[in-house]
Write a protein that holds these residues in place. Sequence first.
Motif, mmCIF file in Angstrom:
data_model
loop_
_atom_site.group_PDB
_atom_site.id
_atom_site.type_symbol
_atom_site.label_atom_id
_atom_site.label_comp_id
_atom_site.label_asym_id
_atom_site.label_seq_id
_atom_site.Cartn_x
_atom_site.Cartn_y
_atom_site.Cartn_z
ATOM 1 N N MET A 168 1.414 -1.165 0.009
ATOM 2 C CA MET A 168 -0.507 -0.053 0.187
ATOM 3 C C MET A 168 0.663 1.549 0.033
ATOM 4 N N ALA A 169 1.836 1.345 0.307
ATOM 5 C CA ALA A 169 2.855 2.526 1.440
ATOM 6 C C ALA A 169 3.513 2.786 -0.831
ATOM 7 N N ALA A 170 3.802 1.491 -1.080
ATOM 8 C CA ALA A 170 4.836 1.800 -2.866
ATOM 9 C C ALA A 170 3.370 2.090 -3.546
ATOM 10 N N GLU A 171 2.216 1.662 -3.877
ATOM 11 C CA GLU A 171 1.482 2.043 -4.015
ATOM 12 C C GLU A 171 1.138 3.738 -3.901
ATOM 13 N N LYS A 172 0.736 4.181 -3.313
ATOM 14 C CA LYS A 172 -0.205 5.779 -2.560
ATOM 15 C C LYS A 172 2.046 6.535 -2.785
ATOM 16 N N ALA A 173 2.555 5.967 -2.418
ATOM 17 C CA ALA A 173 3.909 6.717 -2.763
ATOM 18 C C ALA A 173 4.269 6.522 -4.603
ATOM 19 N N SER A 174 3.718 5.660 -5.453
ATOM 20 C CA SER A 174 3.589 5.714 -6.797
ATOM 21 C C SER A 174 3.129 7.366 -7.086
ATOM 22 N N VAL A 175 1.631 7.048 -6.190
ATOM 23 C CA VAL A 175 0.417 8.417 -6.609
ATOM 24 C C VAL A 175 0.925 9.714 -7.169
ATOM 25 N N TYR A 176 1.276 9.532 -5.855
ATOM 26 C CA TYR A 176 1.901 11.027 -4.950
ATOM 27 C C TYR A 176 3.230 11.484 -6.163
ATOM 28 N N LYS A 177 4.368 10.340 -6.285
ATOM 29 C CA LYS A 177 5.072 10.957 -7.394
ATOM 30 C C LYS A 177 4.450 11.422 -8.649
ATOM 31 N N MET A 178 3.536 10.535 -8.913
ATOM 32 C CA MET A 178 2.414 11.291 -10.498
ATOM 33 C C MET A 178 2.758 12.548 -10.330
ATOM 34 N N LYS A 179 1.572 12.802 -9.232
ATOM 35 C CA LYS A 179 1.151 14.227 -9.138
ATOM 36 C C LYS A 179 2.128 15.381 -8.879
ATOM 37 N N VAL A 180 3.090 14.711 -8.176
ATOM 38 C CA VAL A 180 4.604 16.064 -8.799
ATOM 39 C C VAL A 180 5.279 16.097 -9.802
ATOM 40 N N VAL A 181 5.307 14.769 -10.755
ATOM 41 C CA VAL A 181 5.364 15.137 -11.985
ATOM 42 C C VAL A 181 4.720 15.683 -12.504
ATOM 43 N N ASP A 182 3.058 16.282 -12.307
ATOM 44 C CA ASP A 182 2.066 16.616 -13.034
ATOM 45 C C ASP A 182 2.219 18.054 -12.701
ATOM 46 N N THR B 167 4.790 19.569 -11.199
ATOM 47 C CA THR B 167 6.097 20.332 -11.811
ATOM 48 C C THR B 167 5.967 20.494 -13.495
ATOM 49 N N ALA B 168 5.898 19.579 -14.192
ATOM 50 C CA ALA B 168 5.362 20.072 -15.709
ATOM 51 C C ALA B 168 4.354 21.308 -15.873
ATOM 52 N N ALA B 169 3.216 20.829 -15.324
ATOM 53 C CA ALA B 169 2.334 22.053 -15.508
ATOM 54 C C ALA B 169 2.987 23.600 -15.279
ATOM 55 N N SER B 170 4.016 23.357 -13.589
ATOM 56 C CA SER B 170 4.243 24.871 -13.368
ATOM 57 C C SER B 170 5.630 24.880 -14.263
ATOM 58 N N ALA B 171 6.476 24.503 -14.538
ATOM 59 C CA ALA B 171 7.441 24.570 -15.971
ATOM 60 C C ALA B 171 6.660 25.154 -16.905
ATOM 61 N N SER B 172 6.207 24.168 -17.570
ATOM 62 C CA SER B 172 4.840 25.115 -18.768
ATOM 63 C C SER B 172 4.736 26.498 -18.801
ATOM 64 N N LEU B 173 4.517 26.659 -17.461
ATOM 65 C CA LEU B 173 3.701 28.043 -17.037
ATOM 66 C C LEU B 173 4.961 29.172 -17.194
#
Length: 129
Positions: free
Chosen positions: A91-105, A107-113
């Motif tokens: 469960m921790a690995a799954e949550k970490a993966s979800v949070y990682k994707m949120k951070v990546v998205d 960060t990508a949106a901020s970089a684009s802005l």
Amino acid sequence: MGAGGGAAGLVAGGTLGAACGVPFSLFTFGLSIPVGAAVGSAAGLCAGAITGGTAGLVGGGAAGYKIHQKKDSIAEGFSAAAGTISDVRGMAAEKASVYKMKVVDSTAASASLVRSAFVGGTGGADEGK
């Protein structure tokens, strides 16, 4: 337990030995006090170590016997705990993966802005034309 018993016996024997040497100090010019303390310490050390060692032997044997009697239930409990830990890890690995994707998205949106604000514009140089 033997070392603790030996240390306690050393202190107690030294104290009692010195106390026993006090009445004779008048006849020995005070030398009976340290001699009594040394003899008492040695005797107390031996007696304490033997007593502590025996108590440790008996206590350890009793604990080992009880653990051996209940080894099956201990193994079942360990297996259950290991399974729970494995589930929590998943469960921790799954949550970490979800949070990682949120951070990546994010960060990508901020970089684009930031890119569109600095790279796409002229910085206000063409507003006066």
